[in-house]
Design an enzyme around this catalytic site. Structure first.
Site, short mmCIF file in Angstrom:
data_model
loop_
_atom_site.label_atom_id
_atom_site.label_comp_id
_atom_site.label_asym_id
_atom_site.label_seq_id
_atom_site.Cartn_x
_atom_site.Cartn_y
_atom_site.Cartn_z
N GLU B 284 0.83 -1.20 0.00
CA GLU B 284 0.00 0.00 0.00
C GLU B 284 0.87 1.26 0.00
O GLU B 284 0.56 2.25 -0.66
CB GLU B 284 -0.91 -0.04 1.24
CG GLU B 284 -2.14 0.83 1.13
CD GLU B 284 -3.18 0.45 2.17
OE1 GLU B 284 -3.86 -0.57 1.97
OE2 GLU B 284 -3.28 1.13 3.20
N GLU B 287 2.06 1.76 -3.40
CA GLU B 287 0.95 2.26 -4.22
C GLU B 287 0.74 3.76 -3.98
O GLU B 287 0.56 4.53 -4.93
CB GLU B 287 -0.32 1.47 -3.86
CG GLU B 287 -1.51 1.80 -4.75
CD GLU B 287 -2.78 1.05 -4.32
OE1 GLU B 287 -2.73 0.23 -3.37
OE2 GLU B 287 -3.83 1.30 -4.94
N SER B 331 -7.29 1.91 -2.16
CA SER B 331 -6.12 1.10 -2.47
C SER B 331 -6.58 -0.24 -3.05
O SER B 331 -7.57 -0.81 -2.59
CB SER B 331 -5.32 0.85 -1.18
OG SER B 331 -4.46 -0.25 -1.36
N LYS B 370 -15.45 -9.94 7.71
CA LYS B 370 -14.42 -10.79 7.11
C LYS B 370 -15.02 -12.11 6.62
O LYS B 370 -14.49 -12.76 5.72
CB LYS B 370 -13.30 -11.07 8.12
CG LYS B 370 -12.43 -9.85 8.44
CD LYS B 370 -11.29 -9.77 7.49
CE LYS B 370 -10.21 -8.72 7.69
NZ LYS B 370 -10.46 -7.50 8.35
N GLU B 378 -14.23 -12.48 -5.94
CA GLU B 378 -12.90 -12.02 -6.35
C GLU B 378 -11.79 -12.70 -5.55
O GLU B 378 -10.62 -12.66 -5.92
CB GLU B 378 -12.73 -10.51 -6.14
CG GLU B 378 -13.76 -9.62 -6.77
CD GLU B 378 -14.94 -9.37 -5.83
OE1 GLU B 378 -15.89 -10.17 -5.90
OE2 GLU B 378 -14.90 -8.43 -5.03
#
Ligand code: SF4
Ligand code: SF4
Ligand code: SF4
Ligand code: SF4
Ligand code: FES
Lengths: 388, 597
Positions: B284, B287, B331, B370, B378
């Site tokens: 991250e 990124e 992100s 979660k 995905e």
């Protein structure tokens, strides 16, 4: 008023020679404090049923320090057996508007609302038309106050003032916790004077003619007169404005069909007066208070059915948020059904009366608290009809 | 406004409390407990259950202790005859409307209604059973949450939670009277509405009407399946909360004992989500730097800034519904849990000589969202479902009890390897502001070659329970390849609980707030206050768990993600570099635009 007939009065619907805007113009020559003194002096109490002194309500709202304040006319007339507000709004709406304006001036509000029962929406076009003219009239006399209409959607509970505010704010109509009271935090959390339709008209008339004439009528605890919605087993069903202070007997002598066995005073949430108590029961705050509904029942009626209807009504119209009311109403209803069918023995009615008493002290708002009124009075006085 | 003291008596004992105090709080001060059901410390007062009613001498009716402020001279009785009758009647009424099959109920043993029923011994109440006639509607379509209306006592805690705390309003009160119930948009199942699966409502439901969907039996099955290699990963916030399920006070750090217990439960390998939390920081952080470079050097107008974090699946679902136009700003990194799953079935499998299809990945999470995340289509970059089962902290507690493990007497043990290595930076992922702090520790050092300029690496401005926190870090003295960042003040914001996230995103949308980097955690306090954490969770308990998390950080030898030796190793051996092609295929994802109701 021993043995006399109930005295008819003509204040509410009187329109002759009255120009509401003119009355407002004259009224606001007095200081707000003086108007409040007049209202207190008159002894006027809220005509919706709860009977809070109108002058004090205005005073408390006036005393709050807030730039925004509101005055609201509670026209969510939903109590079974009550239809006087509809009549008032239909026949003399300008007097209601003017009452709102005088209240607004007194407490320091610039906006007023009329919260109209959803079922009365057919009145809206006419009311709006008259409001436009009236609001323009207020502008002309230089009073910074405008009135708007608001519509309910058919829930009985929205007649409860704090649920009404919730509804006006676009939320679900559920009563709030009190305190704070509306005079401190009402609509949009601002100090709000909320008055019944009829109360506003009396306030208007007191502003017009002074408190003296008003307080001459009635009794120490119940000054003035009141509009009654009379229905049931009566040849004279409809609206009557009567001086307060009569006994149920006097009322029945005038309006009964000669065979009246019970009068339900104050609508479904009121109390039931049986024949044996007609004489001793005064209609008013010293006896049995009422928002105006008087339902007469003669001996052909089953009081079980009457009570059953009321309980069905409350079971459906409870907002459902608090336990004593949501579940209590269902238990009372299912309970009398079970007793009627013989599934519970008659002694169960005592358990149910205890439940009703708990509802009276533990429910969150007036709706749940008042279910005990019809329940205990009908079950106590017509026990046989409930059981057999 | 200074508050003056109000004098009153409660059960004839005088007490003085600041004005505005409720009767409930005043009674607590005198060590009188008044029972409550609809009241919850985190929420506004509803005053609807009425079990807290007390008597005020001279009063017309009883008053709700939770909803009524004290007033001068009040005389309150909390246990008088009329109070007792009312309270008992109310509990009986609730039970008459309640599907009281306690022995079959998931909340058996941790249920506020059950405790009250027990306390008042109301087993023989006279009222008519109202449940029978009513349709029992269970919504168990969500992978995270089960809603059973026959258990609901209409306290509206869930509604207030979802609305006030989370700003989601997936739940609302519908209908009135005897039909009143808690419902969703047009009574759709939770999976089909804006629900983020955060589980905050589950954490606050006093009864068994909202519960997590449990996978404990499935996990026992795989543990007992000799053909499966079962890997378990534990999220940072679990280690500071699991104790509450096992008889400890809140705020106890129990990492070592928890690892031992997991080994005793029979997991083949006990690993740490902290490892992928550190990995997240590198992915991250890179990124973010890439986006900044595109904005500053390439002057690319299409670059999406501010960039937001993506490790909270409740937040992801929220932004997909609520601010879909900002999805490019999120992100692309998967959450640490999902990075872990993808790597367990590729990298770990390869290193251990196992086949991906023989590995089962179980996560222990403070979170119900979660569970939903692991089921997103995905999340199958390994070619298989990357994470097979997600259990909450509470479910782990349940397994430890079922296995008869005497937790308090366990020795500490260390995580297995590989993918068991942690740093302090990873641990603080469990607290609001933690991802931001960990990212700053690494990014600043990456760019300047020096440690982030905060005493002892503690970036205090992003810590604490303020709803939205802001921090600015000036970047100076950059290494040659990062010269373009010299003098830039990186502006950051941190929000926790979705109501605050909404506020923050609205400010960004309105153009009234400008940031480079935003951290959002869906739950109040961050994961330590997650929907899967022990019940009760409240402000005080969250603060204690947070203190434990920061204590854990300070106690670790390594406190920066880029120093994690296993992280270095995985780049050398497997991934190449952060944001490499392989990283992208395993560790990054994309998002969906979802409807707004
Ligand atoms: S008493 Fe009835 S109507 Fe009033 S708040 Fe309670 S449930 Fe709603
Ligand atoms: S919700 Fe509570 S009281 Fe109801 S069945 Fe479950 S454990 Fe029993
Ligand atoms: S899980 Fe979260 S978003 Fe979903 S209903 Fe519960 S509080 Fe609302
Ligand atoms: S689902 Fe739980 S929290 Fe929500 S109203 Fe029902 S009992 Fe209360
Ligand atoms: S706890 Fe006070 S009314 Fe529910």
């Amino acid at each position: 008023m021993e043995n006399t007939r109930p005295k008819r009065v003509d204040i509410i619907f009187l329109m002759e020679g009255i120009d509401p805007i003119k009355v407002v113009e004259n009224a606001i020559k007095k200081s707000p404090d003086d108007i409040i003194l007049d209202m207190i002096d008159s002894g006027l109490k809220g005509r919706g049923g709860a009977g809070f002194p109108t002058g004090l309500k205005w005073k408390f709202t006036r005393n709050e320090d807030s730039y925004d304040k509101y005055v609201i006319c509670n026209a969510d007339e939903g109590e079974p057996g009550t239809f006087k507000d509809r009549e008032i709004l239909d026949r003399v709406p300008e007097k209601v508007f003017a009452g709102l304006a005088i209240c607004g001036y007194t407490i320091g509000a610039r906006e007023g609302f009329i919260y109209l029962r959803g079922e009365y929406n057919f009145l809206l076009p006419a009311l709006n038309e008259k409001l436009d003219v009236f609001n323009a009239g207020l502008k002309k006399i230089g009073l910074d106050f405008t009135i708007q209409m608001r519509s309910g959607s058919g829930a009985y509970i929205c007649g409860e003032e704090s649920a009404l505010f919730e509804s006006m704010e676009g939320k679900r109509g559920e009563p709030r916790n009190k305190p704070p009271y509306p005079t401190v935090a009402g609509y949009l959390g601002k100090p709000t004077a909320i008055n019944n339709v009829e109360t506003l008209v009396y306030a208007f008339m007191i502003a017009r003619i002074g408190p003296e004439k008003f307080k001459e009528m009635g009794t120490k605890d119940s000054r003035g007169s009141k509009v009654f919605s009379i229905s049931g087993d009566t040849p004279k069903a409809g609206i009557s404005e009567l001086e307060l202070g009569m006994s149920v007997q006097q009322f029945v002598d005038e309006f009964g069909d000669g065979d009246t066995k019970a009068v339900q005073v104050g609508g479904a949430s009121g109390g039931c007066v049986p024949r044996k108590m007609f004489k001793e029961t005064i209609i008013g705050y010293e006896g049995i208070p009422t928002g105006g509904s008087m339902m007469l029942f003669n001996s052909s009626r089953s009081m079980y059915n009457v009570l059953h209807d009321y309980l069905e009504f409350f079971t459906e119209e409870s907002c459902g948020q608090c336990t004593p009311c949501r579940v209590g109403c269902q238990q009372l209803l299912k309970g009398i059904e079970a007793v009627k069918r013989g599934e519970k023995n008659p002694g169960y009615l005592d358990d149910l009366k205890k439940l009703a008493k708990t509802m009276k002290v533990a429910a969150k708002c007036g709706l749940g608290q008042s279910v005990a009124n019809p329940f205990i009075s009908i079950v106590s006085n017509f026990k046989e009809e409930i059981i057999y | 406004m200074s508050k003056y003291l109000v004098n009153l008596t409660i059960n004839d004992i005088p007490v003085s409390v600041p004005e505005g105090t409720t009767i409930l709080a005043a009674a607590k001060k005198l060590d009188f407990r008044i029972p409550t059901l609809c009241y919850h410390e985190d929420l506004c007062v509803a005053g609807n259950c009425r079990v807290c009613v007390v008597e005020q001498v001279g009063g017309r009716a009883l008053i709700a202790a939770c909803a009524t402020p004290v007033s001068e001279g009040m005389q309150i009785h909390t246990n008088s005859a009329v109070v007792r009758t009312a309270r008992k009647t109310i509990i009986e009424l609730l039970l008459s409307e309640h599907n009281s099959d306690c022995t079959k109920c998931y909340k058996n043993g941790n249920c506020e209604l059950q405790s009250l029923a027990h306390e008042y011994r109301v087993g023989d109440h006279v009222f008519i059973d109202l449940v029978n006639g009513k349709h029992r509607s269970i919504d168990d379509l969500s992978p995270s949450i089960i809603k059973d209306d026959s258990k609901c006592i209409r306290c509206q805690r869930c509604v207030r939670t979802c609305d006030e705390l989370q700003g989601v309003s997936a739940l609302a009160v519908a209908y009135k009277g005897d039909h009143q119930k808690i419902s969703t948009f047009l009574d759709h199942p939770l999976v089909e509405v804006v629900c983020t699966n955060c589980g905050q409502c589950v954490n606050r439901c006093p009864v068994g009407a909202l519960i997590e969907k449990t996978y404990v039996e499935e996990v026992w099955d795989v543990i007992n399946n000799p053909n499966k290699h079962v890997v378990v990963q534990t999220a940072p916030a679990v280690r500071v909360a699991i104790g509450e399920e096992l008889g400890y006070n809140p705020g106890e750090r129990l990492t070592g004992k928890m690892v031992t217990a997991l080994k005793r439960l029979g997991f083949d390998s006990v690993l740490d989500t902290d490892f992928t939390a550190d990995l997240t920081i590198l992915e991250e952080g890179t990124e973010l730097l890439t986006r900044l470079k595109r904005a500053v050097v390439d002057k690319d107008p299409t670059v999406a800034l501010p960039m937001t974090t993506s490790c909270s699946p409740g937040w992801i679902k929220f932004i997909e519904h609520t601010f879909p136009e900002y999805l490019p700003n999120v992100s692309t990194c998967k959450s640490p849990q999902q990075m872990f799953g993808a790597l367990a079935k590729t990298y770990y499998a390869q290193k251990k000589g196992l086949k991906a299809q023989d590995i089962t990945v179980v996560s222990i999470m403070p979170c119900t969202a979660k569970k939903y995340e692991a089921n997103r289509p995905e999340m199958r970059s390994s070619g298989y479902k990357d994470v097979d089962y997600v259990l909450t902290t509470r479910e782990l507690g349940m397994m430890i009890k079922q296995a008869g493990i005497n937790f308090q007497n366990l020795e500490d043990s260390a995580y297995d390897s590989i993918m068991g290595e942690s740093t302090g930076a990873a641990v603080i992922f469990g607290a609001t502001g933690g991802v931001m702090e960990a990212a700053l520790r690494t990014v600043y050092e990456l760019v300047t070659g020096r440690e982030v300029p905060f005493a002892n690496l503690n970036i205090l401005p992003v810590r604490g329970m303020e709803g939205v926190k802001e921090a600015k870090v000036k970047i100076e003295g950059c290494l040659p390849e990062w010269k373009f960042l010299d003098g830039i003040e990186v502006s950051c914001a941190v929000a926790h609980s979705l109501a605050h996230a909404r506020k923050l995103m609205q400010a960004v949308k309105d153009g009234t707030a400008h940031y480079h980097f935003i951290e959002v955690m869906a739950c109040p306090g961050g994961c330590l206050g997650g929907g899967g954490q022990p019940i009760p969770t409240n402000e005080d308990i969250r603060a204690k768990r947070a203190a434990a998390i920061y204590g854990e950080d300070e106690g670790l030898p390594l406190r920066k993600s880029h120093e994690n030796p296993e992280v270095k190793m995985i780049y050398e051996e497997f991934l190449g570099a952060p944001n490499s092609h392989k990283s992208h295929s395993l560790l990054h994802t994309h998002y969906l635009v979802r409807k707004q109701y």
